[in-house]
Scaffold this motif. Sequence first.
Motif, PDB file in Angstrom:
ATOM      1  N   ASN A 235       1.575   6.722   3.054  1.00  0.00           N
ATOM      2  CA  ASN A 235       1.058   6.797   1.955  1.00  0.00           C
ATOM      3  C   ASN A 235       1.846   8.069   1.333  1.00  0.00           C
ATOM      4  OD1 ASN A 235      -2.243   6.109   2.451  1.00  0.00           O
ATOM      5  ND2 ASN A 235      -2.160   7.687   3.714  1.00  0.00           N
ATOM      6  N   CYS A 487      -2.951  11.616   6.767  1.00  0.00           N
ATOM      7  CA  CYS A 487      -2.960  11.342   5.637  1.00  0.00           C
ATOM      8  C   CYS A 487      -2.406  12.156   5.122  1.00  0.00           C
ATOM      9  CB  CYS A 487      -4.659  11.980   5.501  1.00  0.00           C
ATOM     10  SG  CYS A 487      -5.718  11.118   6.440  1.00  0.00           S
ATOM     11  N   ARG A 488      -2.603  11.595   3.291  1.00  0.00           N
ATOM     12  CA  ARG A 488      -1.956  12.258   2.584  1.00  0.00           C
ATOM     13  C   ARG A 488      -2.382  13.657   2.082  1.00  0.00           C
ATOM     14  NH1 ARG A 488       1.106   9.918  -3.286  1.00  0.00           N
ATOM     15  NH2 ARG A 488       1.725  12.062  -4.359  1.00  0.00           N
ATOM     16  N   ARG A 489      -4.085  13.129   1.427  1.00  0.00           N
ATOM     17  CA  ARG A 489      -4.856  14.181   0.962  1.00  0.00           C
ATOM     18  C   ARG A 489      -5.927  14.049   2.294  1.00  0.00           C
ATOM     19  NH1 ARG A 489      -4.478  11.551  -4.803  1.00  0.00           N
ATOM     20  NH2 ARG A 489      -2.570  12.239  -5.828  1.00  0.00           N
ATOM     21  N   GLN A 491      -8.355  10.853   4.607  1.00  0.00           N
ATOM     22  CA  GLN A 491      -9.417   9.411   4.701  1.00  0.00           C
ATOM     23  C   GLN A 491      -9.230   9.195   3.747  1.00  0.00           C
ATOM     24  OE1 GLN A 491     -10.540  12.711   6.193  1.00  0.00           O
ATOM     25  NE2 GLN A 491     -10.230  12.113   8.157  1.00  0.00           N
ATOM     26  N   THR A 493      -9.883   9.667   0.059  1.00  0.00           N
ATOM     27  CA  THR A 493      -8.993   9.983  -0.742  1.00  0.00           C
ATOM     28  C   THR A 493      -8.247   8.717  -0.647  1.00  0.00           C
ATOM     29  OG1 THR A 493      -9.774  11.908  -1.315  1.00  0.00           O
ATOM     30  CG2 THR A 493      -7.572  10.802  -2.607  1.00  0.00           C
ATOM     31  N   ASP A 494      -6.971   8.527   0.371  1.00  0.00           N
ATOM     32  CA  ASP A 494      -6.138   7.876   0.735  1.00  0.00           C
ATOM     33  C   ASP A 494      -6.248   6.241   0.008  1.00  0.00           C
ATOM     34  OD1 ASP A 494      -4.485  10.249   0.655  1.00  0.00           O
ATOM     35  OD2 ASP A 494      -4.121  10.259   3.268  1.00  0.00           O
ATOM     36  N   TRP A 495      -7.730   5.769   0.975  1.00  0.00           N
ATOM     37  CA  TRP A 495      -8.236   4.787   1.407  1.00  0.00           C
ATOM     38  C   TRP A 495      -8.589   3.647  -0.026  1.00  0.00           C
ATOM     39  CZ3 TRP A 495     -13.057   1.775   1.482  1.00  0.00           C
ATOM     40  CH2 TRP A 495     -12.707   0.584   1.806  1.00  0.00           C
ATOM     41  N   THR A 497      -7.460   4.947  -2.893  1.00  0.00           N
ATOM     42  CA  THR A 497      -6.243   4.764  -4.353  1.00  0.00           C
ATOM     43  C   THR A 497      -5.891   3.749  -3.626  1.00  0.00           C
ATOM     44  OG1 THR A 497      -6.461   7.205  -4.264  1.00  0.00           O
ATOM     45  CG2 THR A 497      -3.404   6.044  -4.333  1.00  0.00           C
ATOM     46  N   GLY A 498      -5.646   3.446  -2.276  1.00  0.00           N
ATOM     47  CA  GLY A 498      -4.418   2.286  -1.618  1.00  0.00           C
ATOM     48  C   GLY A 498      -5.709   0.821  -2.451  1.00  0.00           C
TER      49      GLY A 498
END
Length: 518
Positions: A235, A487-489, A491, A493-495, A497-498
């Motif tokens: 991330n 996490c960058r932000r 759980q 949001t990161d997922w 975004t990916g």
Amino acid sequence: MTFRLKLTHFHNSAHVLVPDLRANTINTRFREEFPEIMESPPVLRWQDTDGDWIEIQPDDKDFETIIKELVMLKGIAHIQSGDIDGVYEPIRLSSLMTRYEKVMNTFDHLSRNVVKLPPISNILIVTKPDPKLYKLTKELSVYLLATFPAVTIYVDKNLQDRTSFKYNEMIAENPSWTDRLQFWTTLDCDKYARQIHLVVTMGGDGTVLYTASMFQHQVPPIVAFHLGSLGFLTNFSFDSFKPTMTNILKGEGMNINIRMRLQCSVYKYREPATYSTNIQKLVRDVASDSEDDEAFEALKEQVEFERRTEIKRKVKEMDSKMGSEVADLGVCHDYGQNLITRVPKPRLEEFMTPTDSWQVLNEVTVDRGSNAGMLQLELFVDGNHVTTILADGLVIATATGSTAYSLSIGGSLIHPDKNSIIISPIAPHSLTARPMIIPGTKHLRICVPSASRTTAWASFDGRYRQELARGDSIMITASKYPAVTICRRDQSTDWFTGLTQVLNWNSRVMQKPLGSHL
């Protein structure tokens, strides 16, 4: 003074009086009342005022006081024998619903929690074997060593002599770093896992999977920098490594993903010595008269019969719940849908020892390898035969692995917070063999039956590839050692975004508005 207890073992109950409420006294009285208990000591649980069952710990100093207050309040305490899955006696529906509500509230709170990591002093850096990344590894190491005097850095042993890493120059310029810049090997990581407080990966998703496989027990928290191809699990951008590492090492709160892993144990069928001796004797008898075709055919039938019989006997000893169910696994072989009966926990000597055991973050893949024919597999869930699979293979994936191989063969996407297992057949012979999502608490077993025309091949996160012969099995359960990623932000949001940026999920050209052609 005496105290009243209700003791329950399986479906048998007894009311007894004890002189005190110490854990040892209760344990001894329970064994006297139910001498058939084989464990020493038995696993006992007591029921609190909310209806929850709590295991009795012999070293719990407060247990006697707590249980005494319960007896004084209710006049009696209920003690039951149990196993890893809980007590044997059914609980009340109201208690079950109350427990369910507590679990859901706890899980919701857990997924939203901002976590503060414990003090970090030992950092392991795992770098993708790419010469272009060795210079970046040096840059990260120098920054951490210069900025955080209490931190010790561990880098790959292979980098020590690399000219791009320039270890000797770093030590010559900073002699005090000699003890703070160490080197690791794969043999050291799992052995000293508890001494590592943070892992930094520099690469792609494969580097994260490799890092998780290095720790076959407890996995330290992982912060993954995107320096690979896809980057679904990575991330963080390396361009911002300084503020990222500073926030983590200063103890700033952050969101984490607790990613379920799978415990995969391989059980190999081995021919017993008596079986081999019988075959050798038959071969010698027939070899004396090589022109006797009928005798030779009889030999073949006898060998095949003994082989299948012994495989069935061995596989019958396997169990998908660590030896608590499955008395007859003939269904795994020649007799079709035989009845599977449930039996109490068998004797310890009936257990089989796995030849290999791995912790898997993405998926377990069983395929036909170089065999040209179709693969036959038997799938058991919690000791119950689910289906016979005729396909090119089978993928058992976690929520983390749902975006990998499982997705490419038609599996569903699963949020990483969901502790689920997805079962996806590879090119199944039946059009109705669709991917299936089951709870992560289930116990699976994949068996290559003795009647299978071909052998199978298994791999674990793309590694440790090995052949599964007839009679071999893989036990798959949820691991008690999850992988923790930072996490960058958060759980979700990161997922998501990916999904949109890496997989281009649901990406298409939008429709033009009506009348735009005019």
